[in-house]
Design a protein around this motif. Structure first.
Motif, PDB file in Angstrom:
ATOM      1  N   MET A   1     -40.421 -41.312  54.845  1.00  0.00           N
ATOM      2  CA  MET A   1     -39.921 -40.123  54.143  1.00  0.00           C
ATOM      3  C   MET A   1     -39.920 -40.374  52.652  1.00  0.00           C
ATOM      4  N   LYS A   2     -40.464 -39.462  51.882  1.00  0.00           N
ATOM      5  CA  LYS A   2     -40.526 -39.624  50.433  1.00  0.00           C
ATOM      6  C   LYS A   2     -39.152 -39.436  49.820  1.00  0.00           C
ATOM      7  N   ARG A   3     -38.785 -40.384  48.951  1.00  0.00           N
ATOM      8  CA  ARG A   3     -37.486 -40.283  48.279  1.00  0.00           C
ATOM      9  C   ARG A   3     -37.622 -39.389  47.058  1.00  0.00           C
ATOM     10  N   HIS A   4     -36.824 -38.342  46.998  1.00  0.00           N
ATOM     11  CA  HIS A   4     -36.837 -37.414  45.860  1.00  0.00           C
ATOM     12  C   HIS A   4     -36.189 -38.085  44.660  1.00  0.00           C
ATOM     13  N   THR A   5     -36.876 -38.102  43.528  1.00  0.00           N
ATOM     14  CA  THR A   5     -36.394 -38.862  42.372  1.00  0.00           C
ATOM     15  C   THR A   5     -36.189 -37.998  41.152  1.00  0.00           C
ATOM     16  N   SER A   6     -35.790 -36.766  41.355  1.00  0.00           N
ATOM     17  CA  SER A   6     -35.566 -35.894  40.204  1.00  0.00           C
ATOM     18  C   SER A   6     -34.483 -36.450  39.296  1.00  0.00           C
ATOM     19  N   ILE A   7     -34.765 -36.458  38.009  1.00  0.00           N
ATOM     20  CA  ILE A   7     -33.818 -36.986  37.037  1.00  0.00           C
ATOM     21  C   ILE A   7     -32.584 -36.087  36.907  1.00  0.00           C
ATOM     22  N   TYR A   8     -32.724 -34.791  37.218  1.00  0.00           N
ATOM     23  CA  TYR A   8     -31.609 -33.862  37.011  1.00  0.00           C
ATOM     24  C   TYR A   8     -30.432 -34.151  37.930  1.00  0.00           C
ATOM     25  N   PRO A   9     -30.605 -34.113  39.261  1.00  0.00           N
ATOM     26  CA  PRO A   9     -29.453 -34.417  40.102  1.00  0.00           C
ATOM     27  C   PRO A   9     -28.975 -35.846  39.954  1.00  0.00           C
ATOM     28  N   MET A  10     -29.892 -36.767  39.667  1.00  0.00           N
ATOM     29  CA  MET A  10     -29.463 -38.142  39.497  1.00  0.00           C
ATOM     30  C   MET A  10     -28.625 -38.309  38.240  1.00  0.00           C
ATOM     31  N   LEU A  11     -28.944 -37.565  37.187  1.00  0.00           N
ATOM     32  CA  LEU A  11     -28.094 -37.604  36.000  1.00  0.00           C
ATOM     33  C   LEU A  11     -26.701 -37.077  36.319  1.00  0.00           C
ATOM     34  N   MET A  12     -26.637 -36.049  37.166  1.00  0.00           N
ATOM     35  CA  MET A  12     -25.320 -35.556  37.566  1.00  0.00           C
ATOM     36  C   MET A  12     -24.550 -36.629  38.327  1.00  0.00           C
ATOM     37  N   LEU A  13     -25.258 -37.345  39.215  1.00  0.00           N
ATOM     38  CA  LEU A  13     -24.614 -38.415  39.957  1.00  0.00           C
ATOM     39  C   LEU A  13     -24.129 -39.502  39.013  1.00  0.00           C
ATOM     40  N   ALA A  14     -24.975 -39.856  38.040  1.00  0.00           N
ATOM     41  CA  ALA A  14     -24.582 -40.904  37.095  1.00  0.00           C
ATOM     42  C   ALA A  14     -23.328 -40.500  36.326  1.00  0.00           C
ATOM     43  N   SER A  15     -23.259 -39.220  35.958  1.00  0.00           N
ATOM     44  CA  SER A  15     -22.090 -38.774  35.196  1.00  0.00           C
ATOM     45  C   SER A  15     -20.833 -38.839  36.039  1.00  0.00           C
ATOM     46  N   GLN A  46     -29.553 -47.405  45.517  1.00  0.00           N
ATOM     47  CA  GLN A  46     -28.538 -47.791  44.541  1.00  0.00           C
ATOM     48  C   GLN A  46     -29.192 -48.330  43.263  1.00  0.00           C
ATOM     49  N   ALA A  47     -30.275 -49.061  43.410  1.00  0.00           N
ATOM     50  CA  ALA A  47     -30.987 -49.563  42.231  1.00  0.00           C
ATOM     51  C   ALA A  47     -31.502 -48.408  41.390  1.00  0.00           C
ATOM     52  N   PHE A  48     -32.044 -47.386  42.056  1.00  0.00           N
ATOM     53  CA  PHE A  48     -32.553 -46.242  41.309  1.00  0.00           C
ATOM     54  C   PHE A  48     -31.423 -45.490  40.618  1.00  0.00           C
ATOM     55  N   ALA A  49     -30.307 -45.308  41.313  1.00  0.00           N
ATOM     56  CA  ALA A  49     -29.162 -44.630  40.698  1.00  0.00           C
ATOM     57  C   ALA A  49     -28.670 -45.403  39.476  1.00  0.00           C
ATOM     58  N   ALA A  50     -28.679 -46.723  39.549  1.00  0.00           N
ATOM     59  CA  ALA A  50     -28.259 -47.541  38.407  1.00  0.00           C
ATOM     60  C   ALA A  50     -29.239 -47.412  37.256  1.00  0.00           C
ATOM     61  N   LEU A  51     -30.531 -47.320  37.555  1.00  0.00           N
ATOM     62  CA  LEU A  51     -31.520 -47.120  36.507  1.00  0.00           C
ATOM     63  C   LEU A  51     -31.298 -45.786  35.812  1.00  0.00           C
ATOM     64  N   VAL A  52     -31.044 -44.737  36.577  1.00  0.00           N
ATOM     65  CA  VAL A  52     -30.794 -43.429  35.983  1.00  0.00           C
ATOM     66  C   VAL A  52     -29.523 -43.461  35.137  1.00  0.00           C
ATOM     67  N   ALA A  53     -28.535 -44.238  35.569  1.00  0.00           N
ATOM     68  CA  ALA A  53     -27.329 -44.385  34.751  1.00  0.00           C
ATOM     69  C   ALA A  53     -27.664 -45.010  33.401  1.00  0.00           C
ATOM     70  N   ALA A  54     -28.683 -45.861  33.347  1.00  0.00           N
ATOM     71  CA  ALA A  54     -29.111 -46.444  32.072  1.00  0.00           C
ATOM     72  C   ALA A  54     -29.796 -45.414  31.187  1.00  0.00           C
ATOM     73  N   TYR A  55     -30.445 -44.423  31.789  1.00  0.00           N
ATOM     74  CA  TYR A  55     -31.019 -43.314  31.027  1.00  0.00           C
ATOM     75  C   TYR A  55     -29.934 -42.382  30.484  1.00  0.00           C
ATOM     76  N   ASN A  56     -28.838 -42.271  31.204  1.00  0.00           N
ATOM     77  CA  ASN A  56     -27.852 -41.230  30.963  1.00  0.00           C
ATOM     78  C   ASN A  56     -27.372 -41.107  29.516  1.00  0.00           C
ATOM     79  N   PRO A  57     -27.086 -42.197  28.791  1.00  0.00           N
ATOM     80  CA  PRO A  57     -26.604 -42.030  27.409  1.00  0.00           C
ATOM     81  C   PRO A  57     -27.590 -41.356  26.467  1.00  0.00           C
ATOM     82  N   MET A  58     -28.872 -41.357  26.803  1.00  0.00           N
ATOM     83  CA  MET A  58     -29.843 -40.670  25.950  1.00  0.00           C
ATOM     84  C   MET A  58     -29.471 -39.209  25.758  1.00  0.00           C
ATOM     85  N   GLY A  59     -28.895 -38.610  26.771  1.00  0.00           N
ATOM     86  CA  GLY A  59     -28.593 -37.188  26.725  1.00  0.00           C
ATOM     87  C   GLY A  59     -27.143 -36.858  26.457  1.00  0.00           C
TER      88      GLY A  59
END
Length: 505
Positions: A1-15, A46-59
């Protein structure tokens, strides 16, 4: 199953994951994210969520140790010769006001927001890189990409810091408690070396393109090449041309990659309906899909800067009614734009609109000029009908776009004694896009084109400092040579640490 990697919902999760720590300093004993380390980084998701959390301060649009609005465009435009701070009065967003008048102190200014945003990103990257080897089930290609993205982000955050502060701690691993208050400022050459090393290591494992609906906002090879070119040119300053052809080569890798093209219609670059367009190289994602309200403070994902630059209590067509009148454009800068085809897409002449028909009005804010920023203006059609409209504008910020890298490569070629015909082609391609004729590829023409093309996009103050023009161009605002090229180290970061204040503060 393909893992959906949209930055939008993941940014919400990171926040959500990091909501409890948004005002903490990187020097605090319990840095943000620490509580996650013991039970996180165990699975690929979890690794991907942590990576997106590293993107999060950009916005980040708000937060930091001052717990206020920290979008970078507001203070940068306030500090330049393009805009005043504006707003509701001389103490409204005081952090911007004092950069506008060059009356900053270590306790008052935008420095805490910049410091917190970028060191938070660095902290999250360092934790991620220290944990990634222990994640089970992550395939080698995905792991290599994640590591490359993390190194790109660390370079990005350090580039912001070294430009604004110069004298900064260089931290490349998670700090133990006993290390936190022992940090000292690194030689600036060491910071640049780390930035360049991270980018060189990142480039081979970053993709040229991403699937925009699923991955829009993630780092690409083009963004890394472009950032490397910018880094070299900033480090060189106005007079050192020894690495100009090296910078040109990195920028050339983007400009002639075939993956980017100038958007034919200039205003389309900035439309929320045209996100991740062909000119976008590095784009900071914002969305109104969160339907944020004031209870989401400061973890909202809309572009509040759009709200801030709108006319106050506006009644008329086109624009949202509830703007806050920040960053009115200075009339002398407006004069430099008049007659250029980009003028109506850069400047919103609200006085002209209001005076064109009866019943229209707005309330003049502090330092009002009647000229407002158009590129990020709060258009009524994008005002959210759910949540708090002020917090949900969907306008992205294209931090690096092709016209920027075209003009930087042209500059590097001229300064480095390179191919003037290519410099001419790059310069005049930007002009031809808006119907202007060719001009000679001189530095004067290139710098003028940057001023007009990139107006109010956050580049002007950096260009004035990089080229050594700030003391003369910004003298009318109070700029002092040898002091105001840098921000002060935030006062809170000086307490019980080994950091030394920047000169003049």
């Amino acid at each position: 199953m393909k893992r959906h990697t949209s930055i939008y919902p993941m940014l919400m999760l990171a926040s959500v994951l990091l909501i409890s720590a948004c005002s903490k300093s990187f020097l605090e004993v319990q840095p943000r994210g620490l509580q996650l380390e013991s039970n996180y980084y165990q699975t690929p998701d979890q690794a991907f969520a942590a990576l997106v959390a590293a993107y999060n301060p950009m916005g980040w649009e708000a937060g930091g140790s001052d717990n206020t609005y920290i979008d970078p465009l507001g203070p940068l435009n306030s500090a330049s010769d393009e805009c005043y701070a504006g707003g509701g009065g001389p103490t409204d967003m005081a952090f911007w006001q004092v950069w506008n008048t060059y009356t900053l102190t270590p306790a008052l200014g935008p420095q805490a927001g910049f410091w917190d945003r970028n060191y938070t990103g660095i902290y999250r990257v360092n934790v991620f890189l220290s944990k990634i080897d222990g994640v089970q089930g992550l395939d080698p290609a995905t792991k290599a990409r994640y590591v490359a993205e993390a190194k790109f982000l660390r370079a990005y955050y350090y580039f912001w810091l070294v430009r604004l502060f110069k004298n900064i701690p260089l931290i490349t691993h998670p700090l133990a408690t006993e290390e936190i208050y022992k940090q000292t400022q690194a030689p600036v050459d060491s910071v640049y070396h780390q930035i360049e090393t991270d980018l060189k290591e990142a480039i081979p494992d970053l993709p040229w393109t991403v699937n925009i609906p699923e991955e829009g906002g993630r780092a690409t090879r083009g963004a890394a090449y472009a950032l490397m070119g910018k880094v070299i040119m900033w480090e060189a300053g106005p007079n050192n041309n020894s690495r100009m052809l090296e910078a040109a080569a990195y920028l050339d890798s983007v400009n002639f990659s075939g993956y980017y093209h100038l958007v034919p219609n200039f205003p389309d670059i900035f439309s929320p309906d045209n996100k991740f367009n062909s000119e976008s190289i590095l784009e900071i994602v914002h969305t109104g899909a969160q339907n944020a309200g004031w209870g989401n403070w400061p973890n909202f994902l809309g572009n509040v800067y759009t709200q801030m630059v709108g006319p106050r209590s506006y009644s008329g067509p086109i624009y949202w009614s509830g703007g806050w009148s920040f960053n009115p454009i200075i009339p002398s800068f407006v004069d430099s734009l008049k007659g250029d085809p980009r003028y109506p897409y850069t400047v919103a002449n609200i006085d002209s609109i209001v005076n064109a028909a009866p019943g229209r009005s707005y309330t003049a804010g502090y330092q009002n000029t009647g000229y407002f920023i158009q590129k990020y203006a709060p258009l009524a059609k994008y005002a959210s009908t759910t949540g708090q409209p002020e917090l949900n504008f969907p306008n992205d910020y294209i931090e690096i776009r092709l016209a920027d890298t075209y003009l930087l490569e042209a500059e590097a070629l001229v300064r480095g004694g390179g191919d003037l015909s290519k410099a001419s082609m790059l310069l005049n391609a930007v002009r031809a896009r808006v119907g202007l004729g060719n001009v000679a590829p001189t530095l004067k023409n290139i710098y003028h084109e940057r001023m007009i093309e990139l107006a109010t996009e956050g580049h002007r103050w950096f260009d004035l400092v990089r080229l050594g023009w700030a003391p003369s161009v910004l003298a009318f605002k109070g700029f002092q040579a040898g002091k105001h090229e840098l921000l002060p180290i935030p006062l809170v970061e000086m307490n019980n640490t080994q950091l030394k204040q920047n000169p003049g503060y």
